[in-house]
Motif scaffolding. Sequence first.
Motif, PDB file in Angstrom:
ATOM      1  N   LEU A 187       7.429   9.344  -0.326  1.00  0.00           N
ATOM      2  CA  LEU A 187       6.460   8.275  -0.558  1.00  0.00           C
ATOM      3  C   LEU A 187       6.755   7.113   0.390  1.00  0.00           C
ATOM      4  O   LEU A 187       7.908   6.850   0.727  1.00  0.00           O
ATOM      5  CB  LEU A 187       6.552   7.767  -2.000  1.00  0.00           C
ATOM      6  CG  LEU A 187       6.399   8.814  -3.114  1.00  0.00           C
ATOM      7  CD1 LEU A 187       6.448   8.123  -4.468  1.00  0.00           C
ATOM      8  CD2 LEU A 187       5.130   9.614  -2.951  1.00  0.00           C
ATOM      9  N   SER A 188       5.685   6.446   0.789  1.00  0.00           N
ATOM     10  CA  SER A 188       5.811   5.272   1.654  1.00  0.00           C
ATOM     11  C   SER A 188       5.104   4.093   1.013  1.00  0.00           C
ATOM     12  O   SER A 188       4.094   4.256   0.324  1.00  0.00           O
ATOM     13  CB  SER A 188       5.189   5.537   3.035  1.00  0.00           C
ATOM     14  OG  SER A 188       5.802   6.621   3.676  1.00  0.00           O
ATOM     15  N   CYS A 189       5.628   2.916   1.270  1.00  0.00           N
ATOM     16  CA  CYS A 189       4.994   1.681   0.801  1.00  0.00           C
ATOM     17  C   CYS A 189       5.050   0.680   1.939  1.00  0.00           C
ATOM     18  O   CYS A 189       6.133   0.207   2.309  1.00  0.00           O
ATOM     19  CB  CYS A 189       5.714   1.135  -0.421  1.00  0.00           C
ATOM     20  SG  CYS A 189       5.140  -0.499  -0.938  1.00  0.00           S
ATOM     21  N   ALA A 190       3.880   0.379   2.486  1.00  0.00           N
ATOM     22  CA  ALA A 190       3.791  -0.561   3.597  1.00  0.00           C
ATOM     23  C   ALA A 190       3.463  -1.947   3.062  1.00  0.00           C
ATOM     24  O   ALA A 190       2.490  -2.120   2.328  1.00  0.00           O
ATOM     25  CB  ALA A 190       2.725  -0.101   4.582  1.00  0.00           C
ATOM     26  N   ALA A 191       4.280  -2.909   3.447  1.00  0.00           N
ATOM     27  CA  ALA A 191       4.081  -4.285   3.008  1.00  0.00           C
ATOM     28  C   ALA A 191       3.495  -5.124   4.138  1.00  0.00           C
ATOM     29  O   ALA A 191       3.897  -4.987   5.294  1.00  0.00           O
ATOM     30  CB  ALA A 191       5.408  -4.889   2.557  1.00  0.00           C
ATOM     31  N   VAL A 245       0.849  -1.189   0.000  1.00  0.00           N
ATOM     32  CA  VAL A 245       0.000   0.000   0.000  1.00  0.00           C
ATOM     33  C   VAL A 245       0.878   1.229   0.000  1.00  0.00           C
ATOM     34  O   VAL A 245       1.629   1.476   0.961  1.00  0.00           O
ATOM     35  CB  VAL A 245      -0.944   0.015   1.214  1.00  0.00           C
ATOM     36  CG1 VAL A 245      -1.803   1.274   1.191  1.00  0.00           C
ATOM     37  CG2 VAL A 245      -1.828  -1.236   1.228  1.00  0.00           C
ATOM     38  N   GLU A 246       0.792   2.004  -1.087  1.00  0.00           N
ATOM     39  CA  GLU A 246       1.571   3.228  -1.199  1.00  0.00           C
ATOM     40  C   GLU A 246       0.797   4.413  -0.638  1.00  0.00           C
ATOM     41  O   GLU A 246      -0.446   4.421  -0.641  1.00  0.00           O
ATOM     42  CB  GLU A 246       1.930   3.540  -2.656  1.00  0.00           C
ATOM     43  CG  GLU A 246       2.719   2.476  -3.382  1.00  0.00           C
ATOM     44  CD  GLU A 246       1.865   1.662  -4.318  1.00  0.00           C
ATOM     45  OE1 GLU A 246       2.379   1.188  -5.351  1.00  0.00           O
ATOM     46  OE2 GLU A 246       0.657   1.506  -4.029  1.00  0.00           O
ATOM     47  N   SER A 247       1.531   5.420  -0.217  1.00  0.00           N
ATOM     48  CA  SER A 247       0.938   6.675   0.220  1.00  0.00           C
ATOM     49  C   SER A 247       1.975   7.780   0.064  1.00  0.00           C
ATOM     50  O   SER A 247       3.163   7.507  -0.117  1.00  0.00           O
ATOM     51  CB  SER A 247       0.466   6.592   1.667  1.00  0.00           C
ATOM     52  OG  SER A 247       1.562   6.309   2.526  1.00  0.00           O
ATOM     53  N   GLY A 248       1.496   9.016   0.145  1.00  0.00           N
ATOM     54  CA  GLY A 248       2.401  10.151   0.132  1.00  0.00           C
ATOM     55  C   GLY A 248       2.398  10.963  -1.145  1.00  0.00           C
ATOM     56  O   GLY A 248       3.007  12.037  -1.202  1.00  0.00           O
ATOM     57  N   GLY A 249       1.726  10.477  -2.185  1.00  0.00           N
ATOM     58  CA  GLY A 249       1.661  11.247  -3.413  1.00  0.00           C
ATOM     59  C   GLY A 249       0.904  12.546  -3.212  1.00  0.00           C
ATOM     60  O   GLY A 249      -0.017  12.621  -2.398  1.00  0.00           O
ATOM     61  N   TYR A 266       5.089  -8.571  -6.742  1.00  0.00           N
ATOM     62  CA  TYR A 266       3.877  -7.962  -6.194  1.00  0.00           C
ATOM     63  C   TYR A 266       3.938  -6.457  -6.457  1.00  0.00           C
ATOM     64  O   TYR A 266       4.994  -5.844  -6.329  1.00  0.00           O
ATOM     65  CB  TYR A 266       3.771  -8.201  -4.683  1.00  0.00           C
ATOM     66  CG  TYR A 266       3.694  -9.650  -4.282  1.00  0.00           C
ATOM     67  CD1 TYR A 266       4.851 -10.384  -4.025  1.00  0.00           C
ATOM     68  CD2 TYR A 266       2.464 -10.290  -4.147  1.00  0.00           C
ATOM     69  CE1 TYR A 266       4.792 -11.712  -3.656  1.00  0.00           C
ATOM     70  CE2 TYR A 266       2.390 -11.626  -3.769  1.00  0.00           C
ATOM     71  CZ  TYR A 266       3.568 -12.328  -3.532  1.00  0.00           C
ATOM     72  OH  TYR A 266       3.494 -13.648  -3.166  1.00  0.00           O
ATOM     73  N   TRP A 267       2.774  -5.872  -6.775  1.00  0.00           N
ATOM     74  CA  TRP A 267       2.699  -4.444  -7.056  1.00  0.00           C
ATOM     75  C   TRP A 267       1.664  -3.790  -6.149  1.00  0.00           C
ATOM     76  O   TRP A 267       0.631  -4.388  -5.824  1.00  0.00           O
ATOM     77  CB  TRP A 267       2.289  -4.206  -8.509  1.00  0.00           C
ATOM     78  CG  TRP A 267       3.326  -4.568  -9.509  1.00  0.00           C
ATOM     79  CD1 TRP A 267       3.487  -5.767 -10.134  1.00  0.00           C
ATOM     80  CD2 TRP A 267       4.350  -3.710 -10.035  1.00  0.00           C
ATOM     81  NE1 TRP A 267       4.552  -5.712 -11.006  1.00  0.00           N
ATOM     82  CE2 TRP A 267       5.098  -4.458 -10.975  1.00  0.00           C
ATOM     83  CE3 TRP A 267       4.708  -2.372  -9.815  1.00  0.00           C
ATOM     84  CZ2 TRP A 267       6.181  -3.929 -11.676  1.00  0.00           C
ATOM     85  CZ3 TRP A 267       5.774  -1.849 -10.503  1.00  0.00           C
ATOM     86  CH2 TRP A 267       6.507  -2.621 -11.429  1.00  0.00           C
ATOM     87  N   GLY A 268       1.924  -2.540  -5.814  1.00  0.00           N
ATOM     88  CA  GLY A 268       0.927  -1.737  -5.134  1.00  0.00           C
ATOM     89  C   GLY A 268       0.006  -1.090  -6.157  1.00  0.00           C
ATOM     90  O   GLY A 268       0.163  -1.273  -7.376  1.00  0.00           O
ATOM     91  N   GLN A 269      -0.941  -0.306  -5.650  1.00  0.00           N
ATOM     92  CA  GLN A 269      -1.956   0.284  -6.525  1.00  0.00           C
ATOM     93  C   GLN A 269      -1.499   1.603  -7.136  1.00  0.00           C
ATOM     94  O   GLN A 269      -2.128   2.101  -8.070  1.00  0.00           O
ATOM     95  CB  GLN A 269      -3.255   0.501  -5.734  1.00  0.00           C
ATOM     96  CG  GLN A 269      -3.309   1.768  -4.889  1.00  0.00           C
ATOM     97  CD  GLN A 269      -2.425   1.711  -3.642  1.00  0.00           C
ATOM     98  OE1 GLN A 269      -1.875   0.670  -3.286  1.00  0.00           O
ATOM     99  NE2 GLN A 269      -2.284   2.857  -2.979  1.00  0.00           N
ATOM    100  N   GLY A 270      -0.415   2.170  -6.615  1.00  0.00           N
ATOM    101  CA  GLY A 270       0.114   3.407  -7.160  1.00  0.00           C
ATOM    102  C   GLY A 270      -0.324   4.641  -6.399  1.00  0.00           C
ATOM    103  O   GLY A 270      -1.401   4.663  -5.787  1.00  0.00           O
ATOM    104  N   THR A 271       0.506   5.665  -6.454  1.00  0.00           N
ATOM    105  CA  THR A 271       0.184   6.952  -5.842  1.00  0.00           C
ATOM    106  C   THR A 271       0.635   8.049  -6.802  1.00  0.00           C
ATOM    107  O   THR A 271       1.719   7.979  -7.379  1.00  0.00           O
ATOM    108  CB  THR A 271       0.837   7.094  -4.448  1.00  0.00           C
ATOM    109  OG1 THR A 271       0.394   8.297  -3.820  1.00  0.00           O
ATOM    110  CG2 THR A 271       2.351   7.098  -4.523  1.00  0.00           C
ATOM    111  N   GLN A 272      -0.220   9.058  -6.982  1.00  0.00           N
ATOM    112  CA  GLN A 272       0.035  10.093  -7.990  1.00  0.00           C
ATOM    113  C   GLN A 272       0.953  11.178  -7.421  1.00  0.00           C
ATOM    114  O   GLN A 272       0.703  11.724  -6.333  1.00  0.00           O
ATOM    115  CB  GLN A 272      -1.279  10.729  -8.433  1.00  0.00           C
ATOM    116  CG  GLN A 272      -1.114  11.890  -9.408  1.00  0.00           C
ATOM    117  CD  GLN A 272      -0.663  11.448 -10.782  1.00  0.00           C
ATOM    118  OE1 GLN A 272      -1.196  10.498 -11.339  1.00  0.00           O
ATOM    119  NE2 GLN A 272       0.329  12.148 -11.342  1.00  0.00           N
ATOM    120  N   VAL A 273       1.987  11.487  -8.180  1.00  0.00           N
ATOM    121  CA  VAL A 273       2.859  12.618  -7.880  1.00  0.00           C
ATOM    122  C   VAL A 273       2.772  13.593  -9.040  1.00  0.00           C
ATOM    123  O   VAL A 273       2.998  13.219 -10.193  1.00  0.00           O
ATOM    124  CB  VAL A 273       4.325  12.168  -7.680  1.00  0.00           C
ATOM    125  CG1 VAL A 273       5.240  13.381  -7.551  1.00  0.00           C
ATOM    126  CG2 VAL A 273       4.445  11.277  -6.460  1.00  0.00           C
TER     127      VAL A 273
END
Length: 115
Positions: A20-24, A5-9, A104-111
């Motif tokens: 940006l952060s990516c929690a696994a 799960v990405e966040s921070g965009g 494995y891929w996250g859903q993405g975060t927009q920058v």
Amino acid sequence: QVQLVESGGDLVQAGGSLRLSCAASGTIFSPNVMGWYRQAPGKQRELVATVTNGGTTNYADSVKGRFTISTDNVKSTVYLQMSSLEPEDTAVYYCKLRTIGRDYWGQGTQVTVSS
């Protein structure tokens, strides 16, 4: 099952910074490589930076000296610190985990970087 799960965009002005952060979550086997990729409109997805579970990092030439990838193994989180952002850095940023026999891929975060 691993989830990322990405966040921070966000929207930021040129020259600014963003993290940006990516929690696994789930069972993550070693060896593994975690990384950040990005995809701008109309372009192919490209590598930004990777880090192995041993701490070896790799960066795209376009971000060297501006971006830093790091991990917090206790939190199972990978970060991308981005500085001196340019409009060309505008993209959806994806987190990826490569481990034994699987990606494995996250859903993405927009920058978005405005000029």
